[in-house]
Design an enzyme around this catalytic site. Structure first.
Site, short mmCIF file in Angstrom:
data_model
loop_
_atom_site.label_atom_id
_atom_site.label_comp_id
_atom_site.label_asym_id
_atom_site.label_seq_id
_atom_site.Cartn_x
_atom_site.Cartn_y
_atom_site.Cartn_z
N ALA A 123 34.34 -16.88 34.62
CA ALA A 123 33.88 -16.82 36.00
C ALA A 123 34.26 -15.13 36.29
O ALA A 123 34.24 -14.68 37.71
CB ALA A 123 34.72 -17.47 37.07
N ALA A 124 34.36 -14.33 35.30
CA ALA A 124 34.91 -12.96 35.65
C ALA A 124 33.72 -12.01 36.58
O ALA A 124 34.11 -11.59 37.40
CB ALA A 124 34.77 -12.22 34.17
N GLY A 125 32.39 -12.35 36.11
CA GLY A 125 31.35 -11.67 36.77
C GLY A 125 31.35 -12.30 38.28
O GLY A 125 30.91 -11.43 39.15
N ASP A 126 31.57 -13.48 38.66
CA ASP A 126 31.52 -14.28 39.87
C ASP A 126 32.74 -13.23 40.69
O ASP A 126 32.58 -13.11 41.93
CB ASP A 126 31.44 -15.55 39.94
CG ASP A 126 30.41 -16.27 39.02
OD1 ASP A 126 29.17 -15.48 39.16
OD2 ASP A 126 30.40 -17.08 38.47
#
Length: 321
Positions: free
Chosen positions: A257-260
């Site tokens: 979920a890094a991009g989120d």
């Protein structure tokens, strides 16, 4: 230049997907046709839309979600998780049938692959999107959307938000070809290197090729493009030129979920009136913290965690024109 911030419109609206995330952890990913033993398993709230609205709420924004959830055993887990984080779920609609599912596999190097099955997400409608943005545009100034929902619905959200004078941020994931006329309605597009390569047709592998990809988006009408390069940082291209943002160095555990986390904190910072550079710094810190924790929504950091991280490590992120 992004749409000017207005003091009475500090909210963030996310139109996007929600899933139950079933994640397995193993030393390596199996080859085709192979069965291997894993190390762990989690079942949590996820989906790019849900993760981004959770991140925006954790960042301190009034975050509203426009989405569809199923009527199955995952319904309560999702609604309870959103509510506990303070997300406005007025425009989350329950539909008959199964909730969206994401099957995620993570190896020991923290890399992952994902199969996302939309299910209830496919029930999102033009009427639901329009009603939500009519209701929320008086208090929200930023729209975040992605492409895990039907693409025509994401395009409708963009068009409606532009008509309501909102700042439009598109996370083009998963990357698919979009209508030519949509780019001029987008204030900021935020692909990673893979998505930028697919959309532009030019391979993005480093800062120079990321800048070239960013200019592809501007040539088609987008006001700004932010190409994220994971461990290599990010490149912002807009009418004023190019800025390069070095990454914060951390030891990754799970990149799911890094991009989120990045997107949610970016939207929240823009909504409160931060400059684009400052918003990217906060978003980068949130993304870095997210990769140090397993799972999607459980990895999203709190505002205090991001503040503390930046206070300790802000000198690591060098910004160059």
């Amino acid at each position: 230049m992004l749409t000017p911030h207005t003091a009475n419109r500090t909210g963030v609206v996310v139109v996007g997907s929600v899933t139950a995330d079933l994640t397995t952890f193993s030393q390596r990913l199996p080859a085709r046709g192979e069965t291997i033993h894993g190390d762990d398993f989690t079942l949590v709230l996820g989906g790019k839309g849900a993760n981004q609205v959770l991140a925006a709420a954790l960042a301190g924004a009034h975050a509203s979600f426009v989405a569809c959830v199923g009527s199955d055993l995952f319904h309560d887990m999702i609604i309870d998780g959103l509510t506990a984080a303070g997300v406005d779920i007025t425009h989350v609609r329950a539909v008959a049938g199964p909730t969206g599912i994401a099957h995620i596999r993570v190896d020991s190097s923290a890399q992952n692959d994902i199969v996302m099955v939309p299910l209830a997400n496919s029930a999102l409608s033009v009427e639901q999107v329009d009603a939500a943005l009519n209701d929320l545009s008086s208090t929200a100034s930023v729209l975040l959307t992605q492409l895990e929902i039907p693409v025509p619905l994401a395009m409708q959200a963009i068009r409606k938000a532009r008509a309501k004078d909102m700042t439009v941020v598109l996370d083009p994931a998963p990357a698919v070809e979009l209508p030519d006329d949509i780019w001029s309605l987008i204030d900021l597009v935020t692909p990673n290197e893979t998505e930028a390569s697919i959309l532009t047709g030019q391979q993005v592998t480093d800062l120079e090729s990321a800048e070239a990809a960013g200019r592809w988006f501007l040539e088609r009408g987008a006001k700004a493009a932010l190409i994220t390069l994971a461990g290599a940082g990010a490149v912002l291209v807009d009418a004023d030129g190019t800025q390069t943002f070095a990454p914060f160095l951390v030891t990754p555990v799970d990149t799911t979920a890094a991009g989120d986390a990045f997107a949610g904190y970016l939207g929240a910072a823009l909504a409160e009136g931060s400059s684009v550079s400052h918003a990217i710094q906060r978003a980068s810190a949130a993304g870095a913290l997210a990769v140090t924790v397993r799972g999607a929504s459980p990895s999203l950091p709190s505002k205090q965690q991001v503040d503390d991280f930046l206070a300790e490590r802000i000198d690591e992120q060098v910004v160059a024109s």
